[in-house]
Design an enzyme around this catalytic site. Structure first.
Site, PDB file in Angstrom:
ATOM      1  N   HIS A  60       7.476   0.055  13.304  1.00 54.82           N
ATOM      2  CA  HIS A  60       6.251  -0.709  13.523  1.00 54.82           C
ATOM      3  C   HIS A  60       6.149  -1.110  14.994  1.00 54.82           C
ATOM      4  CE1 HIS A  60       6.510  -1.864   9.035  1.00 54.82           C
ATOM      5  NE2 HIS A  60       5.574  -0.949   9.189  1.00 54.82           N
ATOM      6  N   GLN A  90       4.900  -7.012  21.149  1.00 52.41           N
ATOM      7  CA  GLN A  90       3.889  -7.677  20.315  1.00 52.41           C
ATOM      8  C   GLN A  90       4.551  -8.669  19.376  1.00 52.41           C
ATOM      9  OE1 GLN A  90       1.051  -5.098  18.388  1.00 52.41           O
ATOM     10  NE2 GLN A  90       0.498  -6.632  16.857  1.00 52.41           N
ATOM     11  N   GLU A  99       2.743   5.860   6.946  1.00 54.48           N
ATOM     12  CA  GLU A  99       4.026   6.078   6.281  1.00 54.48           C
ATOM     13  C   GLU A  99       4.699   7.365   6.754  1.00 54.48           C
ATOM     14  OE1 GLU A  99       5.124   3.611   4.960  1.00 54.48           O
ATOM     15  OE2 GLU A  99       3.293   2.489   4.560  1.00 54.48           O
ATOM     16  N   THR A 110      -3.103   4.911   5.161  1.00 50.30           N
ATOM     17  CA  THR A 110      -1.769   4.518   4.706  1.00 50.30           C
ATOM     18  C   THR A 110      -0.797   5.694   4.790  1.00 50.30           C
ATOM     19  OG1 THR A 110      -2.586   2.732   3.287  1.00 50.30           O
ATOM     20  CG2 THR A 110      -0.435   3.663   2.745  1.00 50.30           C
ATOM     21  N   VAL A 131      10.576   3.935  22.324  1.00 44.16           N
ATOM     22  CA  VAL A 131       9.141   4.115  22.559  1.00 44.16           C
ATOM     23  C   VAL A 131       8.702   3.026  23.546  1.00 44.16           C
ATOM     24  CG1 VAL A 131       6.845   4.170  21.509  1.00 44.16           C
ATOM     25  CG2 VAL A 131       8.815   5.083  20.261  1.00 44.16           C
ATOM     26  N   LEU A 177       0.820  -1.205   0.000  1.00 40.17           N
ATOM     27  CA  LEU A 177       0.000   0.000   0.000  1.00 40.17           C
ATOM     28  C   LEU A 177       0.858   1.262   0.000  1.00 40.17           C
ATOM     29  CD1 LEU A 177      -2.734  -0.965   2.624  1.00 40.17           C
ATOM     30  CD2 LEU A 177      -2.453  -1.728   0.258  1.00 40.17           C
ATOM     31  N   THR A 183       4.422   1.561  24.042  1.00 47.53           N
ATOM     32  CA  THR A 183       3.688   0.615  23.202  1.00 47.53           C
ATOM     33  C   THR A 183       4.118  -0.783  23.626  1.00 47.53           C
ATOM     34  OG1 THR A 183       5.370   0.639  21.440  1.00 47.53           O
ATOM     35  CG2 THR A 183       3.554   2.219  21.260  1.00 47.53           C
TER      36      THR A 183
END
Length: 446
Positions: free
Chosen positions: A247, A279, A238, A234, A273, A191, A276
């Site tokens: 990510h 994951q 970006e 998108t 960061v 994308l 977050t």
């Protein structure tokens, strides 16, 4: 550092090709690798001293380069209409100011307290590199039917006139966005993609800097209206990369290629960061009040969470279909990027760009002092003014900078102009007040 960018290539994960591009660039361009490493070293030091600093709203000038098939007339296929471009800019401004429709009551409130306002806004450039009035959009016909996001050369071909694309504008002063038809020779669907900060710091690679977005995923109206699994975000994702974000999901695998748990963006090459969660792998679906993915035990990682929490799938830097937030620490990283010098790999030069000015005069008035509506309009345009400003004149210019309408001696706080006699297209309202001069773009449509 290269290890953090390997997963996208190994597992053929497409949606965003940034990791694949970064891996290749870090391997083949040692100067860029050095700048990226210097950028993250500077970020670590800056976060120690400035993470709680107060910011002013920064406006970033955007130029959209529509690179379209020769057979596509304006509004057809890859030659997307202006309303689609305006819609994409609208979404960016909502997302980066926390004014998106999910707030103040998002589909789930798990991480509401972690979400913030980036204090970044985006305008289609009104002044080009030579100081001339512009719509902030270029349109280039190409003999190429598509650009292959899997090819390390073709994935940048749209950025140069010599390779079937369009040369970008000064990467230090403008955010270049190339909108074109993306394909994947190795399967899947990309994308969009962008490089992390640093390309703009080298004269010989600055042409690569900016965003590439598939034409069907830029905005939600026009030629993107019928695209499935498109939330119009998108570009939001970006630009996050463009401003230094990684990510949120793990991009590392074990020796056998299996996914593992990691806190991808809480590292020396991830932006530190720590708000977050860790994951494992990717969630592709919708996020709602019942979404309860928890792929890693956060108690095993050093971050800002004191207990195990769910995955932050609603974060714009995830791959979920519905996203709606940036975290406070992600905003800190973007703030650093906008304050770091070019030599440090930062984008401080954007703050002194004249791209959102007309004739060198800045829009000094905040949006809440002057508003115009409806916009787009089919003729009547209304101007609403705050009670504490005096309006000297309103001049309407076309894209060539020619005056086509002028109004003076405006006494009321709501004033209307009838533009229905003018040709359809882009115009600029230059509003001269006792507090400065404001420029507003007007789209006169059918």
């Amino acid at each position: 550092m290269i290890a953090f960018f390997t997963k996208a290539q190994e597992r053929n994960i497409k949606k965003c090709a940034t990791s694949h591009l970064m891996e290749y660039e870090m391997q083949t361009n040692p100067q860029y690798k050095n700048i990226v490493e210097s950028y993250f070293n500077g970020l670590e030091e800056w976060l120690k001293n400035n993470s709680n600093s107060e910011n002013t709203v920064i406006t970033i000038p955007v130029v959209v380069h529509v690179v379209h098939k020769q057979s596509h007339n304006l509004g057809i296929g890859t030659n997307i209409p202006q309303i689609q471009i305006d819609d994409a800019i609208r979404i960016l401004n909502e997302d980066y100011r926390k004014m998106n429709p999910e707030f103040p009551s998002p589909p789930r409130n798990t991480f509401t307290s972690y979400s913030g306002d980036c204090e970044l806004e985006f305008c289609l450039a009104t002044t080009d590199e030579n100081g001339n009035a512009t719509t902030g959009v270029t349109r280039t016909s190409t003999s190429k039917t598509s650009f292959d996001a899997d090819d390390n050369t073709d994935s940048n071909a749209m950025k140069r006139t010599a390779t079937g694309g369009k040369d970008g504008w000064n990467a230090l002063k403008y955010l270049n966005v190339w909108v074109c038809n993306l394909t994947n020779s190795q399967g899947g669907q990309t994308l969009g993609y962008a490089y992390l900060p640093g390309q703009q710091s080298q004269a010989w690679t600055a042409w690569k800097d900016g965003l590439v977005v598939d034409y069907a995923y830029f905005g939600t109206v026009g030629n993107a209206a019928s695209t499935s699994q498109n939330d119009g975000r998108t570009p939001t994702h970006e630009i996050g990369h463009y401003l230094g974000l990684k990510h949120t999901f793990c991009e590392q695998t074990d020796a056998q290629g299996n996914t593992i748990c990691c806190d991808n963006d809480n590292s020396s090459s991830g932006g530190y960061v720590d708000d977050t969660p860790a994951q494992k792998d990717i969630y592709w679906g919708n996020v709602n009040s019942g979404t309860n993915n928890n792929t890693c035990d956060d108690s095993q990682f050093s971050n800002s969470f004191t207990s195990d929490v769910l995955d932050m799938d609603e974060n714009y830097m995830s791959y979920a279909f519905t996203t709606w937030m940036f975290s406070h620490k992600q905003i800190n990283v973007m703030d650093y990027t906008m304050n770091a010098s070019t030599g440090q790999g930062g984008r401080e030069a954007l703050k002194t760009s004249n791209g959102c000015m007309i004739s060198g005069i800045n829009d000094m008035l905040h949006e809440n002092l002057i508003s115009i509506y409806p916009n787009p309009t089919n003729g009547i345009i209304n101007f609403k003014f705050a009670m504490n400003i005096k309006i000297n004149s309103i001049i309407i210019q076309n894209v060539l900078g020619e005056q086509v309408v002028k109004a003076e001696n405006i006494q009321n706080d709501i004033f209307s102009l009838n533009l229905s006699s003018l040709p359809k297209g882009i115009y600029f309202a230059i509003i001269d007040t006792d507090k400065g001069r404001s420029t507003k773009k007007i789209l006169l449509s059918e």
